[in-house]
Design a protein around this motif. Structure first.
Motif, PDB file in Angstrom:
ATOM      1  N   TYR A   1       0.813  -1.210   0.000  1.00  0.00           N
ATOM      2  CA  TYR A   1       0.000   0.000   0.000  1.00  0.00           C
ATOM      3  C   TYR A   1       0.854   1.271   0.000  1.00  0.00           C
ATOM      4  O   TYR A   1       1.768   1.409   0.823  1.00  0.00           O
ATOM      5  CB  TYR A   1      -0.901   0.042   1.230  1.00  0.00           C
ATOM      6  CG  TYR A   1      -1.935  -1.057   1.323  1.00  0.00           C
ATOM      7  CD1 TYR A   1      -2.432  -1.684   0.188  1.00  0.00           C
ATOM      8  CD2 TYR A   1      -2.432  -1.447   2.556  1.00  0.00           C
ATOM      9  CE1 TYR A   1      -3.393  -2.677   0.287  1.00  0.00           C
ATOM     10  CE2 TYR A   1      -3.391  -2.435   2.668  1.00  0.00           C
ATOM     11  CZ  TYR A   1      -3.865  -3.055   1.521  1.00  0.00           C
ATOM     12  OH  TYR A   1      -4.815  -4.026   1.619  1.00  0.00           O
ATOM     13  N   PRO A   2       0.542   2.203  -0.880  1.00  0.00           N
ATOM     14  CA  PRO A   2       1.216   3.512  -0.813  1.00  0.00           C
ATOM     15  C   PRO A   2       1.017   4.183   0.543  1.00  0.00           C
ATOM     16  O   PRO A   2       1.888   4.917   1.017  1.00  0.00           O
ATOM     17  CB  PRO A   2       0.535   4.315  -1.931  1.00  0.00           C
ATOM     18  CG  PRO A   2       0.010   3.288  -2.886  1.00  0.00           C
ATOM     19  CD  PRO A   2      -0.385   2.120  -2.032  1.00  0.00           C
TER      20      PRO A   2
ATOM     21  N   ARG B   1      -0.929   3.859   8.539  1.00  0.00           N
ATOM     22  CA  ARG B   1      -2.179   3.342   9.099  1.00  0.00           C
ATOM     23  C   ARG B   1      -2.793   2.310   8.141  1.00  0.00           C
ATOM     24  O   ARG B   1      -3.790   2.553   7.456  1.00  0.00           O
ATOM     25  CB  ARG B   1      -3.149   4.500   9.365  1.00  0.00           C
ATOM     26  CG  ARG B   1      -2.672   5.457  10.458  1.00  0.00           C
ATOM     27  CD  ARG B   1      -3.775   6.426  10.891  1.00  0.00           C
ATOM     28  NE  ARG B   1      -4.207   7.274   9.780  1.00  0.00           N
ATOM     29  CZ  ARG B   1      -3.632   8.421   9.452  1.00  0.00           C
ATOM     30  NH1 ARG B   1      -2.556   8.843  10.122  1.00  0.00           N
ATOM     31  NH2 ARG B   1      -4.093   9.142   8.462  1.00  0.00           N
ATOM     32  N   VAL B   2      -2.168   1.141   8.096  1.00  0.00           N
ATOM     33  CA  VAL B   2      -2.599   0.053   7.212  1.00  0.00           C
ATOM     34  C   VAL B   2      -2.481  -1.271   7.962  1.00  0.00           C
ATOM     35  O   VAL B   2      -1.699  -1.388   8.914  1.00  0.00           O
ATOM     36  CB  VAL B   2      -1.751  -0.003   5.920  1.00  0.00           C
ATOM     37  CG1 VAL B   2      -1.986   1.213   5.051  1.00  0.00           C
ATOM     38  CG2 VAL B   2      -0.261  -0.133   6.251  1.00  0.00           C
TER      39      VAL B   2
ATOM     40  N   ARG C   1      -3.785  -0.317  -8.021  1.00  0.00           N
ATOM     41  CA  ARG C   1      -2.672  -0.614  -8.918  1.00  0.00           C
ATOM     42  C   ARG C   1      -1.513  -1.256  -8.161  1.00  0.00           C
ATOM     43  O   ARG C   1      -0.866  -2.181  -8.666  1.00  0.00           O
ATOM     44  CB  ARG C   1      -2.196   0.683  -9.585  1.00  0.00           C
ATOM     45  CG  ARG C   1      -1.116   0.473 -10.626  1.00  0.00           C
ATOM     46  CD  ARG C   1      -1.656  -0.222 -11.863  1.00  0.00           C
ATOM     47  NE  ARG C   1      -0.630  -1.034 -12.511  1.00  0.00           N
ATOM     48  CZ  ARG C   1      -0.801  -1.673 -13.656  1.00  0.00           C
ATOM     49  NH1 ARG C   1      -1.979  -1.620 -14.264  1.00  0.00           N
ATOM     50  NH2 ARG C   1       0.157  -2.386 -14.195  1.00  0.00           N
ATOM     51  N   ALA C   2      -1.257  -0.776  -6.948  1.00  0.00           N
ATOM     52  CA  ALA C   2      -0.174  -1.343  -6.148  1.00  0.00           C
ATOM     53  C   ALA C   2      -0.461  -2.795  -5.787  1.00  0.00           C
ATOM     54  O   ALA C   2       0.446  -3.637  -5.808  1.00  0.00           O
ATOM     55  CB  ALA C   2       0.016  -0.508  -4.881  1.00  0.00           C
TER      56      ALA C   2
ATOM     57  N   LEU D   1      -8.573  -9.576  -8.061  1.00  0.00           N
ATOM     58  CA  LEU D   1      -8.197  -9.495  -6.656  1.00  0.00           C
ATOM     59  C   LEU D   1      -7.749  -8.103  -6.236  1.00  0.00           C
ATOM     60  O   LEU D   1      -7.721  -7.785  -5.050  1.00  0.00           O
ATOM     61  CB  LEU D   1      -7.096 -10.525  -6.348  1.00  0.00           C
ATOM     62  CG  LEU D   1      -7.546 -11.984  -6.394  1.00  0.00           C
ATOM     63  CD1 LEU D   1      -6.349 -12.921  -6.291  1.00  0.00           C
ATOM     64  CD2 LEU D   1      -8.528 -12.269  -5.264  1.00  0.00           C
ATOM     65  N   SER D   2      -7.401  -7.275  -7.216  1.00  0.00           N
ATOM     66  CA  SER D   2      -7.020  -5.896  -6.888  1.00  0.00           C
ATOM     67  C   SER D   2      -8.235  -4.971  -6.890  1.00  0.00           C
ATOM     68  O   SER D   2      -8.177  -3.860  -6.360  1.00  0.00           O
ATOM     69  CB  SER D   2      -6.004  -5.381  -7.906  1.00  0.00           C
ATOM     70  OG  SER D   2      -6.605  -5.235  -9.193  1.00  0.00           O
TER      71      SER D   2
END
Length: 208
Positions: A88-89, A96-97, A183-184, A202-203
């Motif tokens: 995640y960017p 906060r992920v 995209r990531a 899945l994205s």
């Protein structure tokens, strides 16, 4: 099944497509309060009934034959994957992920019927074989085996038919996140060896 609105798989064709592409299902039944689950391939006939009919078979020795439950649910799983927050960017921006799991799943609820008709069973076995042999260079057919041998095997099984009354589909991916995150996730899945089509599902960048 917990189903937030943004993860709902609403299109019937999409649900049918997932069931056809990933036909190895889990048939869940309840008899006298006892839950049973049988993994088996189920073929979808989308042209029968309002939601379609699923056809399969089980060993005659399976207790399900004696139980003869009327209600059942077939659970189909599409692709699934663990999603690391390292992709995640936002991890680099504010941290906060958390990890999660992305997946596609369809539940088919309906009325179950056991079938013992020899002609039905032979036709079903022929159709089942043709479905999974079609990508072979030289597809095998039940006609390639002695008829008495196939007939003997058919006597050892019972057919099952699930008339679908309700279809519930879930596509849990990153549909609700921003394009950079989607995209990531796609890039991370591709780097792990996922095919582009399934990585897209899945994205959350594409639908099946």
């Amino acid at each position: 099944m917990y189903l937030p609105r943004h993860f709902q798989m609403e299109n019937a064709r999409t649900k049918h497509a997932l069931m056809d592409r990933y036909p190895f299902a889990t048939l869940v039944t309840v008899t006298d309060g006892v839950i049973d689950a049988n993994p088996l391939p189920l073929l979808l006939n989308p042209h029968r009934g309002h939601h379609g009919v699923l056809e399969g078979h089980i060993a005659r020795a399976n207790p399900l034959v004696r139980q003869s439950p009327e209600r059942a649910m077939a659970l189909f799983h599409g692709p699934d994957s663990y999603i690391t927050p390292n992709w995640y960017p936002a991890r680099r921006a504010h941290g906060r992920v958390v990890p999660t799991w992305h997946y596609l799943s369809v539940q088919a609820h309906g009325t179950l019927r056991l079938i013992e008709d020899p002609d039905w069973l032979r036709t079903h076995v022929a159709e089942l074989t043709a479905r999974f042999e079609r990508e072979q260079t030289t597809p095998w057919s039940i006609e390639d085996a002695p008829r008495d041998y196939i007939d003997g095997l058919c006597r050892a099984i019972a057919g099952i038919e699930l008339r679908i009354e309700r279809l519930v589909g879930k596509h849990k991916a990153a549909q609700h996140k921003d394009a950079a995150t989607q995209r990531a996730v796609l890039d991370g899945l591709m780097a792990e060896g996922w095919r582009e089509e399934e990585a897209g599902w899945l994205s959350g960048l594409s639908r099946p």
